[in-house]
Design a protein around this motif. Structure first.
Motif, mmCIF file in Angstrom:
data_model
loop_
_atom_site.group_PDB
_atom_site.id
_atom_site.type_symbol
_atom_site.label_atom_id
_atom_site.label_comp_id
_atom_site.label_asym_id
_atom_site.label_seq_id
_atom_site.Cartn_x
_atom_site.Cartn_y
_atom_site.Cartn_z
ATOM 1 N N ASN A 125 0.869 -1.183 0.000
ATOM 2 C CA ASN A 125 0.000 0.000 0.000
ATOM 3 C C ASN A 125 0.905 1.232 0.000
ATOM 4 O OD1 ASN A 125 -1.545 2.286 0.914
ATOM 5 N ND2 ASN A 125 -3.124 0.892 1.666
ATOM 6 N N GLY A 126 0.973 1.925 -1.146
ATOM 7 C CA GLY A 126 1.892 3.044 -1.286
ATOM 8 C C GLY A 126 1.597 4.195 -0.356
ATOM 9 N N ARG A 127 0.325 4.476 -0.099
ATOM 10 C CA ARG A 127 -0.017 5.596 0.789
ATOM 11 C C ARG A 127 0.480 5.334 2.202
ATOM 12 N NH1 ARG A 127 -4.259 6.841 4.227
ATOM 13 N NH2 ARG A 127 -5.331 4.897 3.713
ATOM 14 N N ILE A 128 0.301 4.112 2.685
ATOM 15 C CA ILE A 128 0.761 3.781 4.034
ATOM 16 C C ILE A 128 2.278 3.708 4.075
ATOM 17 C CG2 ILE A 128 0.679 2.053 5.856
ATOM 18 C CD1 ILE A 128 -1.887 3.757 5.425
ATOM 19 N N ALA A 129 2.901 3.192 3.013
ATOM 20 C CA ALA A 129 4.368 3.149 2.969
ATOM 21 C C ALA A 129 4.949 4.552 3.066
ATOM 22 C CB ALA A 129 4.829 2.468 1.684
ATOM 23 N N ARG A 130 4.353 5.499 2.367
ATOM 24 C CA ARG A 130 4.865 6.873 2.421
ATOM 25 C C ARG A 130 4.627 7.495 3.789
ATOM 26 N NH1 ARG A 130 3.236 6.467 -3.008
ATOM 27 N NH2 ARG A 130 1.114 7.154 -2.566
ATOM 28 N N ARG A 131 3.499 7.183 4.408
ATOM 29 C CA ARG A 131 3.240 7.735 5.746
ATOM 30 C C ARG A 131 4.243 7.174 6.758
ATOM 31 N NH1 ARG A 131 -1.435 10.006 8.050
ATOM 32 N NH2 ARG A 131 -1.847 10.625 5.894
ATOM 33 N N VAL A 132 4.492 5.860 6.695
ATOM 34 C CA VAL A 132 5.475 5.256 7.598
ATOM 35 C C VAL A 132 6.865 5.843 7.344
ATOM 36 C CG1 VAL A 132 6.672 3.108 8.172
ATOM 37 C CG2 VAL A 132 4.182 3.115 7.924
ATOM 38 N N THR A 133 7.206 6.024 6.064
ATOM 39 C CA THR A 133 8.515 6.586 5.723
ATOM 40 C C THR A 133 8.645 8.010 6.242
ATOM 41 O OG1 THR A 133 8.642 5.205 3.751
ATOM 42 C CG2 THR A 133 10.084 7.120 3.822
ATOM 43 N N ASP A 134 7.596 8.799 6.161
ATOM 44 C CA ASP A 134 7.650 10.177 6.657
ATOM 45 C C ASP A 134 7.936 10.214 8.159
ATOM 46 O OD1 ASP A 134 7.187 11.200 4.171
ATOM 47 O OD2 ASP A 134 5.071 11.674 4.508
ATOM 48 N N VAL A 135 7.344 9.283 8.903
ATOM 49 C CA VAL A 135 7.592 9.229 10.346
ATOM 50 C C VAL A 135 9.008 8.735 10.609
ATOM 51 C CG1 VAL A 135 6.903 8.140 12.521
ATOM 52 C CG2 VAL A 135 5.156 8.954 10.930
ATOM 53 N N THR A 136 9.430 7.708 9.871
ATOM 54 C CA THR A 136 10.789 7.192 10.023
ATOM 55 C C THR A 136 11.827 8.264 9.707
ATOM 56 O OG1 THR A 136 10.046 4.975 9.404
ATOM 57 C CG2 THR A 136 12.402 5.410 9.255
ATOM 58 N N ALA A 137 11.549 9.087 8.699
ATOM 59 C CA ALA A 137 12.466 10.162 8.304
ATOM 60 C C ALA A 137 12.366 11.382 9.207
ATOM 61 C CB ALA A 137 12.188 10.570 6.859
ATOM 62 N N LEU A 138 11.510 11.312 10.235
ATOM 63 C CA LEU A 138 11.283 12.406 11.185
ATOM 64 C C LEU A 138 10.731 13.652 10.499
ATOM 65 C CD1 LEU A 138 14.407 12.013 13.512
ATOM 66 C CD2 LEU A 138 12.216 10.811 13.584
ATOM 67 N N GLU A 139 10.012 13.440 9.392
ATOM 68 C CA GLU A 139 9.287 14.527 8.736
ATOM 69 C C GLU A 139 7.968 14.794 9.454
ATOM 70 O OE1 GLU A 139 10.090 16.422 6.225
ATOM 71 O OE2 GLU A 139 11.450 15.398 4.846
ATOM 72 N N ARG A 140 7.403 13.756 10.048
ATOM 73 C CA ARG A 140 6.157 13.861 10.798
ATOM 74 C C ARG A 140 6.323 13.184 12.146
ATOM 75 N NH1 ARG A 140 0.777 12.936 7.181
ATOM 76 N NH2 ARG A 140 1.508 13.642 5.137
ATOM 77 N N GLY A 141 5.475 13.561 13.087
ATOM 78 C CA GLY A 141 5.467 12.905 14.380
ATOM 79 C C GLY A 141 4.737 11.571 14.308
ATOM 80 N N ALA A 142 4.949 10.739 15.320
ATOM 81 C CA ALA A 142 4.340 9.412 15.332
ATOM 82 C C ALA A 142 2.819 9.470 15.339
ATOM 83 C CB ALA A 142 4.842 8.632 16.541
ATOM 84 N N GLU A 143 2.250 10.588 15.752
ATOM 85 C CA GLU A 143 0.786 10.701 15.768
ATOM 86 C C GLU A 143 0.190 10.582 14.375
ATOM 87 O OE1 GLU A 143 2.571 14.810 15.485
ATOM 88 O OE2 GLU A 143 2.871 13.050 16.769
#
Length: 464
Positions: free
Chosen positions: A411-429
């Motif tokens: 699922n590309g949308r979820i992969a990008r969301r997980v990657t954004d959190v891993t990259a510290l672009e977004r918070g875990a929330e």
């Protein structure tokens, strides 16, 4: 420089300390950086940074903070040959739940040798006339009281000692920080602390990549499975500057990677969950030097921000607050984000204002939270990682993250969301948004990949 400038002392001249110094200079301070070792004027190994020979990457959340603090740093790195790697477009990764697809970019990564990155930042920061470097000296203790720190005592290598008075002292001395001992010496109670030691051992070797694979080759990551067979076995092949690959292999207790050069490639080919890294090394990569091994991979966090009493004029950041297992590649990004948070508090409150240190310490605590949860959420399941085993929170968090990672394989949308959190672009929330929870329950939208998603041209370039 004006004599009326407030003064600050930063302990530690590695990445976290230099970025903290720049943050304080931007806040109006005259800063003295105290470093135990001599810092080289070239991108070469230095004493006191043995982990530099292993894989390092700067996630985009940290890269953005670095560029805000030290404008031009990213340009200097790129000019020195560091690639900007889009995630997950240019990563071939095997998760515990299968191969990730190479989705469209959301975040990015800067893979660089640690020697180069430190040198670029060091040159830019120390060119700032507001920052002075004192080498060959280390801190022996704080001066002041439990209510307010007034400076720090330092001892040079020749044994001479002196005290530096400062309006703010920042401890960025890394895993070996004496901050808990110093605070106890001022009469303060011990801060809450948690240690989670996966027991992972790292072995790394530098290679010259095959000529056709020296530009544009993807990162390869065989992730360990904390609860699978072969505790912690995994590896990363990281293309870095000058057409080189840094390869780091790791394994848990009883499955340590070999220190000998002769066994290194065999381990990569036969002991990991997939032989891809070993196959790539056997396709024409040329070893450059011996194997470097380290065992300092435990996660350790001091919850200084939770202390009921905190002295004025003292802040701790970097690995001195939160040391992370290097397998997740978050240490440098967290250091940059913590320095950025310190700068923001200093700009808002002003150096010397009452309560600034406590507010800054809480801000630092917030910047480490996501990286800490990601690391501990996986490492706590390694045998012997903690004396008590995983907590109920650990188990609930791991179960949910596991669902997300499985979903991200298809699922590309979820992969990008997980990657954004891993990259510290977004918070875990961001991972708790209702649409993300629903997707995690539904699972992958595409079937699992049967083989690593290398392109035909990449296989050809690597000699496969």
């Amino acid at each position: 420089m004006s004599e009326h400038r407030p003064t600050a002392v930063v302990l530690g001249g590695s990445l976290a300390g230099l970025l903290a110094a720049r943050a304080l200079a931007d806040g109006g301070a005259r800063v003295t950086v105290v470093e135990r070792d001599a810092l080289p004027d070239a991108p070469v190994p230095r004493k006191g940074l043995p982990q530099a020979r292993h894989v390092h990457q700067l996630w985009s959340g940290g890269a953005r903070a670095l560029e805000e603090l030290v404008p031009g740093a990213i340009g200097r790195l790129r000019a020195a040959g560091v690639s900007r790697v889009p995630m997950t477009t240019d990563m071939v990764a095997l998760s515990p739940y299968g191969w990730y697809r190479r989705w469209a970019e959301s975040a990015f990564m800067l893979p660089a040798s640690r020697d180069l990155l430190d040198w670029v930042v060091r040159r830019l920061v120390l060119a700032d006339g507001r920052i002075e470097l004192v080498e060959g000296a280390e801190a022996t203790g704080l001066t002041g009281t439990c209510g307010a720190v007034t400076g720090v005592r330092i001892r040079a290598h020749d044994g001479t000692e002196r005290a530096l008075t400062a309006g703010l002292v920042v401890d960025a001395t890394g895993r070996g920080s004496r901050a808990p001992h110093w605070l106890a010496g001022l009469g303060l109670p011990a801060a809450e602390r948690r240690d989670v030691d996966s027991g992972l051992v790292y072995a790394s070797r530098l290679y010259r990549a095959p000529e056709a694979a020296r530009a544009g080759f993807p990162i390869v990551n065989i992730e360990p499975d904390p609860r699978g067979a072969g505790s912690g076995r995994g590896g990363v092949l990281m293309p870095v500057e000058d057409g080189k690959w840094i390869v780091t292999l790791f394994g848990g207790r009883g499955d340590e990677p070999p220190a000998g050069a002769g066994e290194f490639e065999r381990y990569a080919r036969q002991e990991l969950r997939h032989p891809l890294i070993g196959e790539l090394l056997g396709g024409g990569a040329e070893p450059l030097g011996e194997v470097a091994v380290t065992r300092s991979t435990a996660n350790r966090r001091h919850f200084f921000e939770r202390m009921a009493v905190w002295p004025e004029n003292f802040v701790v950041l970097g690995d001195a607050v939160c040391a992370l297992n290097p397998v997740y590649g978050h240490g440098m990004a967290v250091a940059a984000r913590s320095a950025s948070a310190l700068r923001d508090v200093v700009r808002r409150r002003g150096l010397g204002s009452r309560g600034l240190a406590r507010e800054a310490q809480k801000a630092v605590g917030r910047t480490v939270r996501a990286a800490w949860d990601l690391a501990v959420g996986a490492d706590v399941f390694y045998p012997g990682a903690t004396g008590q085993g995983p907590t109920v929170r650990d188990r609930v968090l791991a179960a949910y993250v596991g669902r997300l990672l499985r979903t991200a394989t298809g699922n590309g949308r979820i992969a990008r969301r997980v990657t954004d959190v891993t990259a510290l672009e977004r918070g875990a929330e961001a991972l708790l948004a209702p649409s993300v929870v629903v997707a995690a329950v539904a699972g992958p939208l595409k079937p699992a990949l049967a083989a690593p998603p290398l392109t035909v041209s990449e296989r050809r370039a690597a000699g496969l």
